[in-house]
Write a protein that holds these residues in place. Structure first.
Motif, PDB file in Angstrom:
ATOM      1  N   ILE A 224       0.842  -1.198   0.000  1.00 15.13           N
ATOM      2  CA  ILE A 224       0.000   0.000   0.000  1.00 15.13           C
ATOM      3  C   ILE A 224       0.880   1.252   0.000  1.00 15.13           C
ATOM      4  O   ILE A 224       0.667   2.184  -0.775  1.00 15.13           O
ATOM      5  CB  ILE A 224      -0.956   0.002   1.213  1.00 15.13           C
ATOM      6  CG1 ILE A 224      -2.017  -1.081   1.055  1.00 15.13           C
ATOM      7  CG2 ILE A 224      -1.611   1.366   1.383  1.00 15.13           C
ATOM      8  CD1 ILE A 224      -2.833  -1.351   2.306  1.00 15.13           C
TER       9      ILE A 224
ATOM     10  N   ASN B 153      -3.068  -3.340  -4.910  1.00  9.99           N
ATOM     11  CA  ASN B 153      -1.909  -2.459  -5.052  1.00  9.99           C
ATOM     12  C   ASN B 153      -0.817  -3.017  -5.936  1.00  9.99           C
ATOM     13  O   ASN B 153       0.029  -2.282  -6.410  1.00  9.99           O
ATOM     14  CB  ASN B 153      -1.355  -2.114  -3.664  1.00  9.99           C
ATOM     15  CG  ASN B 153      -2.233  -1.119  -2.958  1.00  9.99           C
ATOM     16  OD1 ASN B 153      -2.193   0.054  -3.261  1.00  9.99           O
ATOM     17  ND2 ASN B 153      -3.075  -1.599  -2.059  1.00  9.99           N
TER      18      ASN B 153
ATOM     19  N   SER C  53      -1.402   9.019  -0.487  1.00 13.43           N
ATOM     20  CA  SER C  53      -2.623   9.790  -0.694  1.00 13.43           C
ATOM     21  C   SER C  53      -3.708   9.307   0.280  1.00 13.43           C
ATOM     22  O   SER C  53      -3.520   8.347   1.028  1.00 13.43           O
ATOM     23  CB  SER C  53      -3.101   9.649  -2.136  1.00 13.43           C
ATOM     24  OG  SER C  53      -3.552   8.331  -2.365  1.00 13.43           O
ATOM     25  N   LEU C  54      -4.836   9.981   0.232  1.00 12.09           N
ATOM     26  CA  LEU C  54      -5.937   9.614   1.125  1.00 12.09           C
ATOM     27  C   LEU C  54      -6.408   8.179   0.883  1.00 12.09           C
ATOM     28  O   LEU C  54      -6.694   7.448   1.831  1.00 12.09           O
ATOM     29  CB  LEU C  54      -7.103  10.592   0.936  1.00 12.09           C
ATOM     30  CG  LEU C  54      -8.322  10.349   1.812  1.00 12.09           C
ATOM     31  CD1 LEU C  54      -7.951  10.460   3.283  1.00 12.09           C
ATOM     32  CD2 LEU C  54      -9.435  11.309   1.452  1.00 12.09           C
ATOM     33  N   ALA C  55      -6.457   7.763  -0.379  1.00  9.93           N
ATOM     34  CA  ALA C  55      -6.892   6.393  -0.696  1.00  9.93           C
ATOM     35  C   ALA C  55      -5.955   5.362  -0.070  1.00  9.93           C
ATOM     36  O   ALA C  55      -6.414   4.359   0.494  1.00  9.93           O
ATOM     37  CB  ALA C  55      -6.958   6.195  -2.212  1.00  9.93           C
ATOM     38  N   GLN C  56      -4.657   5.595  -0.168  1.00  9.70           N
ATOM     39  CA  GLN C  56      -3.704   4.656   0.420  1.00  9.70           C
ATOM     40  C   GLN C  56      -3.794   4.658   1.952  1.00  9.70           C
ATOM     41  O   GLN C  56      -3.688   3.609   2.585  1.00  9.70           O
ATOM     42  CB  GLN C  56      -2.268   4.981  -0.009  1.00  9.70           C
ATOM     43  CG  GLN C  56      -1.860   4.344  -1.304  1.00  9.70           C
ATOM     44  CD  GLN C  56      -2.388   5.090  -2.507  1.00  9.70           C
ATOM     45  OE1 GLN C  56      -2.580   6.289  -2.445  1.00  9.70           O
ATOM     46  NE2 GLN C  56      -2.627   4.383  -3.588  1.00  9.70           N
TER      47      GLN C  56
ATOM     48  N   LEU D  99      -6.436   5.295   3.755  1.00 13.07           N
ATOM     49  CA  LEU D  99      -7.651   4.575   4.148  1.00 13.07           C
ATOM     50  C   LEU D  99      -7.452   3.066   4.055  1.00 13.07           C
ATOM     51  O   LEU D  99      -7.860   2.318   4.957  1.00 13.07           O
ATOM     52  CB  LEU D  99      -8.830   5.011   3.280  1.00 13.07           C
ATOM     53  CG  LEU D  99      -9.384   6.411   3.546  1.00 13.07           C
ATOM     54  CD1 LEU D  99     -10.441   6.776   2.521  1.00 13.07           C
ATOM     55  CD2 LEU D  99      -9.942   6.507   4.951  1.00 13.07           C
ATOM     56  N   GLN D 100      -6.812   2.624   2.982  1.00  5.70           N
ATOM     57  CA  GLN D 100      -6.515   1.190   2.852  1.00  5.70           C
ATOM     58  C   GLN D 100      -5.631   0.727   3.996  1.00  5.70           C
ATOM     59  O   GLN D 100      -5.883  -0.317   4.608  1.00  5.70           O
ATOM     60  CB  GLN D 100      -5.788   0.914   1.539  1.00  5.70           C
ATOM     61  CG  GLN D 100      -6.620   1.066   0.305  1.00  5.70           C
ATOM     62  CD  GLN D 100      -5.770   0.859  -0.948  1.00  5.70           C
ATOM     63  OE1 GLN D 100      -4.845   0.047  -0.943  1.00  5.70           O
ATOM     64  NE2 GLN D 100      -6.080   1.592  -2.003  1.00  5.70           N
TER      65      GLN D 100
ATOM     66  N   ASN E  30       2.736   2.685  -3.177  1.00  8.90           N
ATOM     67  CA  ASN E  30       1.999   3.469  -4.159  1.00  8.90           C
ATOM     68  C   ASN E  30       1.786   4.917  -3.733  1.00  8.90           C
ATOM     69  O   ASN E  30       1.038   5.633  -4.359  1.00  8.90           O
ATOM     70  CB  ASN E  30       0.656   2.816  -4.458  1.00  8.90           C
ATOM     71  CG  ASN E  30       0.819   1.554  -5.257  1.00  8.90           C
ATOM     72  OD1 ASN E  30       1.706   1.459  -6.090  1.00  8.90           O
ATOM     73  ND2 ASN E  30      -0.020   0.573  -4.990  1.00  8.90           N
TER      74      ASN E  30
ATOM     75  N   ILE F 140      -3.500  -0.915  -9.340  1.00  7.47           N
ATOM     76  CA  ILE F 140      -3.035   0.479  -9.298  1.00  7.47           C
ATOM     77  C   ILE F 140      -1.657   0.596  -9.924  1.00  7.47           C
ATOM     78  O   ILE F 140      -0.802  -0.150  -9.779  1.00  7.47           O
ATOM     79  CB  ILE F 140      -3.032   0.992  -7.848  1.00  7.47           C
ATOM     80  CG1 ILE F 140      -4.454   1.003  -7.315  1.00  7.47           C
ATOM     81  CG2 ILE F 140      -2.429   2.371  -7.780  1.00  7.47           C
ATOM     82  CD1 ILE F 140      -4.572   1.399  -5.880  1.00  7.47           C
TER      83      ILE F 140
END
Length: 95
Positions: free
Chosen positions: A37, A91, A43-46, A48-49, A40, A95
């Motif tokens: 994770i 990931n 960012s906010l998406a990473q 959160l994951q 990559n 992505i």
């Protein structure tokens, strides 16, 4: 007898031994998921994951230490493993 029932029965029979293996195994898998994770970016998406993976692995470890029922720990372990594998796959391949 389904695979789930047979595996749950084995898990309940040798709960203490499997609990140690679950802590080590799912924590390592969660660490691998966190590594992929964070490869990559941040960012906010990473984030959160990463949060979902870390919280899930922590909840499984807390469930074992809190001596929840073997069925509950088993189900939480399955959820944690599936989530970690999905995070790794997402990931690495998507992505």
């Amino acid at each position: 007898m389904t695979l789930y029932q047979k595996t749950l029965g084995d898990f309940q029979q040798s709960y203490i031994g499997f609990a140690a293996l679950v802590i080590i195994g799912q924590s390592c898998l969660g660490g691998i998921a966190a590594m992929y994770i964070l490869e990559n970016g941040n960012s906010l998406a990473q984030m959160l994951q990463l949060g979902f993976v870390v919280i899930t692995c922590t909840i499984v470890n807390v469930g074992i230490l809190a001596q929840l029922t073997p069925r509950t720990v088993f189900n939480m372990t399955i959820f944690s493993i599936v989530l970690s594998i999905l995070a790794i796959a997402m990931n690495v391949f998507v992505i």
